[in-house]
Scaffold this motif. Structure first.
Motif, PDB file in Angstrom:
ATOM      1  N   TYR A 162      44.733  37.170  36.640  1.00  0.00           N
ATOM      2  CA  TYR A 162      45.477  37.091  38.011  1.00  0.00           C
ATOM      3  C   TYR A 162      46.733  36.249  37.311  1.00  0.00           C
ATOM      4  CZ  TYR A 162      45.072  34.571  42.643  1.00  0.00           C
ATOM      5  OH  TYR A 162      44.936  34.817  43.985  1.00  0.00           O
ATOM      6  N   GLN A 163      46.687  35.426  37.059  1.00  0.00           N
ATOM      7  CA  GLN A 163      47.636  34.552  36.749  1.00  0.00           C
ATOM      8  C   GLN A 163      49.208  35.286  36.466  1.00  0.00           C
ATOM      9  OE1 GLN A 163      47.941  31.298  37.870  1.00  0.00           O
ATOM     10  NE2 GLN A 163      50.044  31.925  37.445  1.00  0.00           N
ATOM     11  N   GLU A 164      48.642  36.490  35.130  1.00  0.00           N
ATOM     12  CA  GLU A 164      49.803  37.317  34.971  1.00  0.00           C
ATOM     13  C   GLU A 164      50.415  37.933  36.405  1.00  0.00           C
ATOM     14  OE1 GLU A 164      48.494  39.426  31.469  1.00  0.00           O
ATOM     15  OE2 GLU A 164      48.871  37.568  30.311  1.00  0.00           O
ATOM     16  N   LYS A 165      49.031  38.548  37.231  1.00  0.00           N
ATOM     17  CA  LYS A 165      49.569  39.536  38.270  1.00  0.00           C
ATOM     18  C   LYS A 165      50.032  39.026  39.228  1.00  0.00           C
ATOM     19  CE  LYS A 165      47.237  42.345  41.079  1.00  0.00           C
ATOM     20  NZ  LYS A 165      46.046  42.948  41.821  1.00  0.00           N
ATOM     21  N   VAL A 166      49.950  37.568  39.424  1.00  0.00           N
ATOM     22  CA  VAL A 166      50.928  36.209  40.298  1.00  0.00           C
ATOM     23  C   VAL A 166      52.157  36.829  39.772  1.00  0.00           C
ATOM     24  CG1 VAL A 166      51.141  34.020  41.714  1.00  0.00           C
ATOM     25  CG2 VAL A 166      48.520  35.229  41.297  1.00  0.00           C
TER      26      VAL A 166
END
Length: 439
Positions: free
Chosen positions: A202-206
């Motif tokens: 999720y953080q990488e996607k953000v």
């Protein structure tokens, strides 16, 4: 059952089971000892013997005793000793006298072996102790093996995998093996691993979204910002030297600011939808009435551009769906605006068709424009994707269909497109339907 209770239960079962098995073997030992005590020994002496005498003459003697032994027995009787020992065995002596009619006196002597109680109890205690010890050891080994497989091995496995987890290796699944608390611990750590992995993804996607959005929106904002600056500079530098020109320049600048406002609004909406931060206020509505209202909102714009919008209802009866009224209106508006910008005046037409399957309502937005190239078709719902300049919506942020896709999927629906170049395009939405008015 927690580990403390399990260990207590195991210990109790081992102890009770060992006692029960030992008692059973003790009874078996006593039974066979009793049987063996009635069998003859190696010296030929049975456990019971009989001697019959007539007038102090041996009339009958058991073959198990010699004459010398019989004399010893008679001597013991004469001195009142009712016991006789032979080969470390002790016998009781029973004597019965009677007189025959002819005056002859008869004597019947019966000998019964006395069991050596000390020997019996010592051997029984030794047997019981050895049996208890052997059964206890075997039961303990069995339980130990179970505990090894269900406690020690899972704990070692958890230790190794949590160490990998600590080092950032999130792809190794943690199995929930072992007894209750160990299994629950493994399951909890596995959930933690999944959450950490999802959080990292999720953080990488953000981060990727932020970089992509900043890059894309910066590029898209550059054109209207440049135009606004040009119009304002034209007013300030005196290029717009008449009231009419100044009004024109300022009007264009305002239009560009509205375009920027639309882009920013779309960007914020898409970001919330993409990050699952947008809540849906779902309610049940009549899809026919709802779509007619959506068409009425766009009908005037179509007429002003000499384009037509047609509604076809192929539903067999009143049909209800559950949607977020405001957000789905945004979906319909985005698709309608996209179609309006890609059909020609006079002959341009957008047809909105309602039909159904056994479980779904199908909404098709079909235009007779230039269509979408085959290579562009899989990407039209991607963010900032514009298939070609001919199909771009004026002032578009490139997020219209991407927003539509996010909203439709948030309502548990599906959206897709079909088209052939120069033959128009169809955007199709499938929503779950409700057949009656009851919730």
């Amino acid at each position: 059952m927690n580990l403390k209770q399990r260990f207590l239960t195991q210990s109790t079962i081992i102890l009770i089971g060992t006692i029960v098995i030992t008692c059973c073997f003790g009874f078996v030992y006593t039974y066979f000892y009793s049987l063996l005590s009635k069998s003859p020994d190696s010296s030929g002496v049975k456990h019971r013997a009989i001697v019959v005498m007539e007038n102090d003459r041996v009339l009958y003697k058991s073959e198990d005793f010699s004459m010398f032994q019989i004399k010893e027995i008679l001597m013991n009787i004469s001195v009142g000793n009712n016991y006789y020992e032979y080969n470390n065995r002790k016998f009781t002596i029973d004597e019965e006298d009677f007189t025959h009619e002819d005056g002859d006196k008869y004597k019947i002597i019966t000998l019964n072996q006395v069991v050596d109680e000390n020997y019996y109890y010592k051997s029984l205690i030794a047997f019981v102790f050895m049996t208890f010890l052997i059964v206890f050891i075997i039961a303990s080994l069995i339980v130990q093996k179970q505990n090894m497989n269900n406690i020690m091995i899972p704990i070692v496995d958890l230790t190794e995998k949590t160490e990998k987890l600590r080092n950032g290796e999130l792809d190794t699944a943690i199995t929930d093996k072992g007894y209750g608390e160990i299994r629950e611990l493994g399951s909890a750590i596995e959930q933690l691993r999944i959450q950490l992995k999802n959080s990292l993804y999720y953080q990488e996607k953000v981060d990727d979204n932020r970089k992509f959005l900043i890059s894309s929106i910066s590029h898209d904002l550059k054109t209207p910002v440049t135009s606004i600056r040009g119009y304002i500079d034209g007013v300030l530098d005196g290029v717009a030297d008449t009231d009419e020109k100044r009004d024109y320049y300022l009007t264009k600048a305002i239009e560009k600011t509205k375009m920027i406002d639309t882009m920013i609004e779309d960007l914020l909406l898409y970001s919330k939808l993409d990050l699952k931060q947008m809540e849906f206020e779902k309610e049940k509505i009549d899809i026919v009435k709802y779509m007619k209202d959506c068409i009425d909102d766009s009908l005037t714009d179509f007429k002003l551009e000499n384009k037509s919008i047609v509604f076809e209802n192929k539903l067999s009866a009143e049909t209800f769906v559950i949607i977020d009224v405001e957000k789905f209106k945004r979906v319909a508006q985005n698709i309608v605006d996209n179609a309006k910008s890609n059909i020609e005046e006079q002959v341009g037409q957008l047809k909105i068709i309602l039909r159904e399957t056994s479980s779904s309502v199908i909404i098709e937005f079909k235009d007779n424009g230039k269509g979408i190239n085959k290579q562009d078709l899989p990407h039209i719902f991607d963010r900032f994707y514009k298939s070609d300049t001919a199909r771009e919506v004026k002032g578009s942020s490139g997020l219209g269909l991407a927003i539509a896709k996010q909203i439709v999927e948030g309502l548990d629906g599906r959206i897709w497109a079909i088209s052939e170049a120069s033959q128009g395009a169809s955007i199709i939405i499938s929503l779950k339907k409700m057949k009656d008015k009851k919730h």
